[in-house]
Design an enzyme around this catalytic site. Structure first.
Site, PDB file in Angstrom:
ATOM      1  CB  VAL A  50      -2.314  -6.072  -0.814  1.00  0.00           C
ATOM      2  CG1 VAL A  50      -2.282  -7.041  -1.830  1.00  0.00           C
ATOM      3  CG2 VAL A  50      -1.957  -4.700  -1.698  1.00  0.00           C
ATOM      4  CE  LYS A  51      -4.665  -9.591  -5.050  1.00  0.00           C
ATOM      5  NZ  LYS A  51      -4.615  -9.091  -6.381  1.00  0.00           N
ATOM      6  CG  ASP A  52      -8.280  -6.483   3.453  1.00  0.00           C
ATOM      7  OD1 ASP A  52      -8.612  -7.552   2.794  1.00  0.00           O
ATOM      8  OD2 ASP A  52      -8.213  -6.593   4.694  1.00  0.00           O
ATOM      9  CB  ALA A  55     -12.043  -6.776  -1.582  1.00  0.00           C
TER      10      ALA A  55
END
Length: 466
Positions: A50-52, A55
């Site tokens: 999910v951090k994509d 980012a």
């Protein structure tokens, strides 16, 4: 970008593949009579988590503002997933990347960061916030000292929750046809539950934050837990507790606290009963979602956000030996440790490192086996109301007899030896005994017995021989 053909979308860059992740319905582990549970498969993002989303959003925002110059260096303190997302973005857009990573991060995550060409700076994960080695402190210093360095600062960067308000929340609403009644998401930085929650609250959806039992977000004591990349750890020597600025605690309607054991056993069930290989924070979210499902009944629709894949946790959550020695899993071979040691009194006698020798003799009494007392980091309260201790908080051991003659005003921690070795309560007794013998543990040496990663009692090594 690009045209959609019969085979699916065509992207001009790997970054165009971020978002629009599928929803998958759980079929075999949902409680009978409960609401359907659908899971948002965020590991389908190209960087694997999910951090994509955050980012890319943070980098694009920094480019637009001029904070990140062409050819600059992206710096961040991260438990892995945000770093992996930023490393992917950096590679695709031509930036150097440096990430400060706590030493409790899985080897798989470290290998992925290296594969993208990022520089990894390891640092102790369990230190006070004011310590210059603290993940965020060290990352900020590196960014300040690096020419054209830019600190992503996921904990305070508004682009983090904003991207979830613009993408994750609307995707879930559209994918469920507006039928979602409950959103369940863990809070690490708090960006996902804040952003997606803001959008869905406007449609009357109940927002539930899933939290490790000892995390400070849900009112826990802040002691270490074994589910990575979620919750809020608090070192007891931290001067002032500081929560991420991006976490809007007014968004969740409530917090569902889940113990490590329940979370990690849910991870295993998802793989073996649903065919979903996910990480510990996903197990946490699903464990909470199953509770929500049972209470909501068949007319509800629960969506849980699953942040990442289990492929980056194979050395932990899917390693039987790792789980067994920590007391999360029972071995196939019997008798188990708990069968051999028999019943024990609840409560573990411990000595906070800051108490004096005089106070220790007055308060602890004779101590445990052999007069040995584990030395722990002091905590004001124990979240679950029982005297158990997370292994990383056990920082040493003293024997009361060896303290005789020492100044009564001395702090116990000054005289502590190494922490006692540990065994899992569900570990095979013969295996545990052999492991301790190989490590040179004497028959009269103290040993901590663990249940779900926390010490519950102390025995002598000889007790494992029956």
């Amino acid at each position: 970008m690009g045209a959609d053909g019969d085979g699916g979308p065509v992207h001009g860059s790997v970054l165009d593949g971020i978002g629009a992740t599928p929803l998958v319905r759980l079929n075999r582990i949902v409680p009978e009579g409960g609401a359907p549970v659908w899971v948002k498969t965020e590991w389908a993002n190209p960087g694997g988590s999910v951090k994509d989303r955050a980012a890319l959003a943070m980098v694009l925002d920094a480019e637009a503002s001029g904070a990140l110059a062409p050819g600059g260096t992206i710096v961040e303190g991260t438990s892995g997933n945000t770093g992996i997302g930023l490393a992917m973005v950096a590679a695709a857009r031509g930036y150097r990347a440096v990430f400060v990573v706590p030493d409790r991060t899985t080897p798989e995550k470290l290998a992925l960061l290296g594969a993208y060409g990022a520089e990894v700076v390891p640092t102790p994960g369990l230190v006070p916030r004011e310590d210059p080695r603290h993940v965020q402190q060290l990352a900020a210093r590196i960014a300040a000292e690096t020419p054209d360095g830019w600190l992503a600062d996921q904990y305070a960067n508004p682009a983090n929750p904003d991207v979830h308000e613009r993408t994750t929340g609307p995707e879930i609403w559209a994918q469920t046809g507006g039928r979602i009644t409950h959103l369940v998401a863990g809070a690490g930085t708090g960006g996902t539950v804040t952003g997606a929650g803001r959008h869905l609250r406007r449609h009357g959806v109940e927002i539930v934050a899933a939290d490790p039992w000892t995390s400070r977000y849900g009112g826990g004591d802040g002691s270490p837990y074994y589910v990575e990349a979620v919750g809020h750890y608090l070192h007891p020597l931290t001067g002032a507790d500081s929560w991420p600025a991006v976490y809007d605690t007014a968004v969740p309607d409530r917090t569902e606290r889940v113990g490590d054991g329940e979370s990690l056993r849910t991870v295993r069930r998802l793989a073996r009963e649903e065919g979903l290989l996910v990480g510990g924070s996903a197990g946490l979210a699903v464990a909470a979602a199953l509770r929500v499902s049972a209470a909501a009944g068949p007319d509800g629709l629960v969506v849980a956000v699953l942040p990442d894949s289990g492929r980056i946790y194979l050395s932990k959550y899917f390693d039987d030996a790792w789980l067994t020695t920590l007391g999360f899993l029972d071995a196939a071979e019997e008798p188990l440790v708990r069968d051999v040691i028999g019943p024990h009194e609840p409560g573990l006698r411990v000595a906070p490192a800051t108490v004096t020798i005089g106070e220790l003799h007055a308060e602890v009494g004779p101590g445990g086996p052999g007069g040995a007392v584990p030395v722990v980091l002091p905590r004001a309260t124990d979240a679950d109301g029982t005297a158990t201790w997370s292994v990383p908080d056990v920082i040493g051991c003293v024997r009361l007899g060896e303290l005789a003659g020492l100044p009564a005003a001395d702090r116990v921690g000054v005289h502590a030896g190494p922490p006692p070795p540990t065994v899992g309560h569900g570990e095979a007794a013969a295996t545990a005994a052999a492991r301790l013998d190989d490590a040179g543990v004497d028959p009269q040496d103290p040993v901590l017995v663990l249940v779900d990663g926390r010490g519950v009692t102390q025995i002598e090594r000889a007790a494992l021989d029956g």
